[in-house]
Motif scaffolding. Sequence first.
Motif, PDB file in Angstrom:
ATOM      1  N   VAL A   1     -15.964  31.695 -43.235  1.00 14.19           N
ATOM      2  CA  VAL A   1     -15.044  30.564 -43.116  1.00 14.19           C
ATOM      3  C   VAL A   1     -13.602  31.024 -43.283  1.00 14.19           C
ATOM      4  O   VAL A   1     -12.697  30.541 -42.590  1.00 14.19           O
ATOM      5  CB  VAL A   1     -15.410  29.463 -44.127  1.00 14.19           C
ATOM      6  CG1 VAL A   1     -14.398  28.322 -44.075  1.00 14.19           C
ATOM      7  CG2 VAL A   1     -16.814  28.923 -43.851  1.00 14.19           C
ATOM      8  N   ASP A   2     -13.361  31.976 -44.178  1.00 12.67           N
ATOM      9  CA  ASP A   2     -12.018  32.525 -44.335  1.00 12.67           C
ATOM     10  C   ASP A   2     -11.546  33.145 -43.023  1.00 12.67           C
ATOM     11  O   ASP A   2     -10.401  32.944 -42.590  1.00 12.67           O
ATOM     12  CB  ASP A   2     -12.024  33.569 -45.456  1.00 12.67           C
ATOM     13  CG  ASP A   2     -10.622  33.915 -45.950  1.00 12.67           C
ATOM     14  OD1 ASP A   2      -9.706  33.096 -45.762  1.00 12.67           O
ATOM     15  OD2 ASP A   2     -10.458  35.001 -46.545  1.00 12.67           O
ATOM     16  N   GLN A   3     -12.419  33.877 -42.365  1.00 13.97           N
ATOM     17  CA  GLN A   3     -12.093  34.480 -41.069  1.00 13.97           C
ATOM     18  C   GLN A   3     -11.875  33.413 -40.004  1.00 13.97           C
ATOM     19  O   GLN A   3     -10.902  33.466 -39.238  1.00 13.97           O
ATOM     20  CB  GLN A   3     -13.224  35.418 -40.645  1.00 13.97           C
ATOM     21  CG  GLN A   3     -13.013  36.100 -39.306  1.00 13.97           C
ATOM     22  CD  GLN A   3     -14.251  36.863 -38.852  1.00 13.97           C
ATOM     23  OE1 GLN A   3     -15.176  36.294 -38.280  1.00 13.97           O
ATOM     24  NE2 GLN A   3     -14.274  38.153 -39.139  1.00 13.97           N
ATOM     25  N   GLU A   4     -12.752  32.433 -39.959  1.00 11.53           N
ATOM     26  CA  GLU A   4     -12.697  31.409 -38.914  1.00 11.53           C
ATOM     27  C   GLU A   4     -11.420  30.576 -39.014  1.00 11.53           C
ATOM     28  O   GLU A   4     -10.761  30.301 -38.004  1.00 11.53           O
ATOM     29  CB  GLU A   4     -13.928  30.515 -39.018  1.00 11.53           C
ATOM     30  CG  GLU A   4     -14.228  29.705 -37.783  1.00 11.53           C
ATOM     31  CD  GLU A   4     -14.694  30.550 -36.606  1.00 11.53           C
ATOM     32  OE1 GLU A   4     -14.654  30.038 -35.477  1.00 11.53           O
ATOM     33  OE2 GLU A   4     -15.087  31.712 -36.804  1.00 11.53           O
ATOM     34  N   LEU A   5     -11.049  30.165 -40.223  1.00  9.24           N
ATOM     35  CA  LEU A   5      -9.831  29.373 -40.375  1.00  9.24           C
ATOM     36  C   LEU A   5      -8.592  30.182 -40.004  1.00  9.24           C
ATOM     37  O   LEU A   5      -7.623  29.625 -39.476  1.00  9.24           O
ATOM     38  CB  LEU A   5      -9.709  28.864 -41.814  1.00  9.24           C
ATOM     39  CG  LEU A   5     -10.645  27.726 -42.232  1.00  9.24           C
ATOM     40  CD1 LEU A   5     -10.255  27.197 -43.606  1.00  9.24           C
ATOM     41  CD2 LEU A   5     -10.646  26.591 -41.223  1.00  9.24           C
ATOM     42  N   ALA A   6      -8.615  31.475 -40.264  1.00 10.56           N
ATOM     43  CA  ALA A   6      -7.478  32.313 -39.886  1.00 10.56           C
ATOM     44  C   ALA A   6      -7.327  32.378 -38.372  1.00 10.56           C
ATOM     45  O   ALA A   6      -6.217  32.296 -37.838  1.00 10.56           O
ATOM     46  CB  ALA A   6      -7.654  33.713 -40.467  1.00 10.56           C
ATOM     47  N   ILE A   7      -8.435  32.488 -37.670  1.00 19.94           N
ATOM     48  CA  ILE A   7      -8.384  32.603 -36.210  1.00 19.94           C
ATOM     49  C   ILE A   7      -7.914  31.297 -35.581  1.00 19.94           C
ATOM     50  O   ILE A   7      -7.019  31.288 -34.728  1.00 19.94           O
ATOM     51  CB  ILE A   7      -9.762  33.005 -35.661  1.00 19.94           C
ATOM     52  CG1 ILE A   7     -10.106  34.431 -36.099  1.00 19.94           C
ATOM     53  CG2 ILE A   7      -9.785  32.905 -34.134  1.00 19.94           C
ATOM     54  CD1 ILE A   7     -11.525  34.841 -35.767  1.00 19.94           C
ATOM     55  N   VAL A   8      -8.501  30.180 -35.984  1.00 23.60           N
ATOM     56  CA  VAL A   8      -8.163  28.910 -35.343  1.00 23.60           C
ATOM     57  C   VAL A   8      -6.771  28.426 -35.707  1.00 23.60           C
ATOM     58  O   VAL A   8      -6.214  27.551 -35.037  1.00 23.60           O
ATOM     59  CB  VAL A   8      -9.203  27.812 -35.675  1.00 23.60           C
ATOM     60  CG1 VAL A   8     -10.578  28.215 -35.192  1.00 23.60           C
ATOM     61  CG2 VAL A   8      -9.227  27.504 -37.171  1.00 23.60           C
ATOM     62  N   SER A   9      -6.188  29.001 -36.764  1.00 26.19           N
ATOM     63  CA  SER A   9      -4.824  28.622 -37.146  1.00 26.19           C
ATOM     64  C   SER A   9      -3.787  29.618 -36.645  1.00 26.19           C
ATOM     65  O   SER A   9      -2.612  29.517 -36.982  1.00 26.19           O
ATOM     66  CB  SER A   9      -4.718  28.489 -38.667  1.00 26.19           C
ATOM     67  OG  SER A   9      -4.951  29.742 -39.300  1.00 26.19           O
ATOM     68  N   ARG A  10      -4.233  30.601 -35.843  1.00 27.04           N
ATOM     69  CA  ARG A  10      -3.354  31.611 -35.241  1.00 27.04           C
ATOM     70  C   ARG A  10      -2.744  32.575 -36.265  1.00 27.04           C
ATOM     71  O   ARG A  10      -1.803  33.291 -35.960  1.00 27.04           O
ATOM     72  CB  ARG A  10      -2.224  30.957 -34.434  1.00 27.04           C
ATOM     73  CG  ARG A  10      -2.665  30.219 -33.182  1.00 27.04           C
ATOM     74  CD  ARG A  10      -1.460  29.736 -32.391  1.00 27.04           C
ATOM     75  NE  ARG A  10      -1.825  29.213 -31.100  1.00 27.04           N
ATOM     76  CZ  ARG A  10      -2.050  27.927 -30.853  1.00 27.04           C
ATOM     77  NH1 ARG A  10      -1.946  27.054 -31.829  1.00 27.04           N
ATOM     78  NH2 ARG A  10      -2.375  27.512 -29.642  1.00 27.04           N
ATOM     79  N   THR A  11      -3.243  32.605 -37.467  1.00 23.77           N
ATOM     80  CA  THR A  11      -2.791  33.585 -38.454  1.00 23.77           C
ATOM     81  C   THR A  11      -3.990  34.455 -38.784  1.00 23.77           C
ATOM     82  O   THR A  11      -4.761  34.140 -39.678  1.00 23.77           O
ATOM     83  CB  THR A  11      -2.272  32.900 -39.729  1.00 23.77           C
ATOM     84  OG1 THR A  11      -3.269  32.004 -40.216  1.00 23.77           O
ATOM     85  CG2 THR A  11      -1.005  32.136 -39.446  1.00 23.77           C
TER      86      THR A  11
END
Length: 593
Positions: A249-259
Amino acid sequence: MHDPQQPDRISLACVQCRSRHVRCDSTQPPCGRCKRDGKECTYLASRRGGLDKAALAKRRARLRQEAEAAQQNSQQTGNTTTALEQNIPAISVGLAPDSQLARQISNERLLGLFFESFWPPYPLVLPLERLRQRMYHRPNHGIDALLPVLYWIGSIYATWVPSEPYYDAALRALGDLESTPFNVQALLLFAIGQHHCDLRAESRQTLDGAVAMALQLRMNEREFAQAYSEGDAVLAESWRRTYFFLYYVDQELAIVSRTIFFTLLNVPNTVDLPCEDEAYESGQIPTPATWQEYQAREFDEVEVVFSSIAYFHDLNLVVSDLINTLLRGGTYNEELIDNADAKTAAWLSLLPTSKKDPLRLDGTMDEVMFTTLAQAAILGTSHRSFSALAYCPEEFTTRSFIVLAPVLSASTSRRAAHTARSLKAVETYTKLWAIPSCAEKHNVFVMTIVAQMATTQISACKNLLEDHAYTIGRDRIRLSVGFLNTVGEYWPLAKQMAKEVKGIARSQLTNTAATVSANAGAEIDIIRDDLVWPMNPSTQIDIFAGTVMPMDWNVMSSGYASSASSIYNSSDHAAFAAGTPSSQVYPPSSDAI
């Protein structure tokens, strides 16, 4: 009028025909195919679908009986009900405008809805019976903050009651937390729910709290699970699962938020691998496998099948490798994509046969493996940046999801190959979605994959497909929109995704000569059955096989011109929308993949 060339859609099929992806005549029992083949024929009972007046009346009577039984049970077990449950009142709501019936939604029912719809792709919380035992038989159970989160998520799937009171109760419970692994679970699940309720800034903050707490507890170390297990192997297994899903989830939120950087990216992880869900639920926990054993699996004389979470995490590490390359100053180019392809191909080559189809032999879905295979498919669409599947201006304005790395390449020598690989990824995704399944039980992050794949399919219809292939391509776009509409009944972010995908389709396809309907933005319904059979048999055909790739790329209506790779930003959007070739592209190496 019915088109005799189009096969009828069947909303009911036996488990055997569904698992084989063949047409079923729905005769009960047995169906014609199973009778002919001498096979056992079974059907799963539907719990969904449209109801006529008689069925609706029967349903209301059943709900009334459930409410009465729940009230009686509440009185009998009042002494064992936790103080936490007493602080969250049951909510009484009307079932229908023409009905005076009302029911109370008990916390027990909400818990059941959480485990029925949300737990399968996130099987980290203790299995339901284990959790109940802890709730009712341990005075200091330690799940005071976790339970309100589970009730809130369950209320989202209870569409007949408002979820806001449960959200507020969960938010209060998470206000001042001790550092415990149960509270890490609470924050993690709350962050997932917040994100898909379109509370994305709040979600990131909540997850940051979960990550910080986990690292403070040293959940990333092998010894943690046993140290905090209370002598219970099932509880130790829960802690192992929690860390692997926290990483995801840490990885996924970073990707979808462009950071793309995320805290756990390079944190050492020595946690043993989780076991299969069946063992977890039964309480028969085997000796945990290690990551070193998994990495050496190709040398085993006999194939060893690891848990779905192990293969899931391995694929997440492929994405992390891409992120690290970009963070070290790498360029999003063909070499990077080829490297990711090689890693994904190696991962697939070592995937056991039993894991290549997420549909289990008993007809249930391995939701963790479904998510994993969907992620493998979306990795393949990274080729789109170098292909003939042009991006349209509307894709750069989406709010609910991002397009995948629209890099403009100066090289055209391999554009046909990149186009073919992108189309292959779409085909793989489509076959995965052809597996009969219940849409709302999939991992909620899958909705982003669906939206991104839909835009790739739209580009294929716009630029490559003709005649029958175009028609099937349009059906597949409807499938994606139908999925998002269904999930949007529960999660606001999915509803927004459906709206934006339809806007892109409308802008690109309504003026196409082969367009079937002028109303491309209309609501698109899919069959509502417990197991959705989403497509007719013709969609099992690889519609891209034999497609002739354009050879004169200069006359291809790609919507962009070749240029040196740099950064696409908001200042270029006006020029892009006006049809002026931009000298800049997206994404920056340190911003998005």
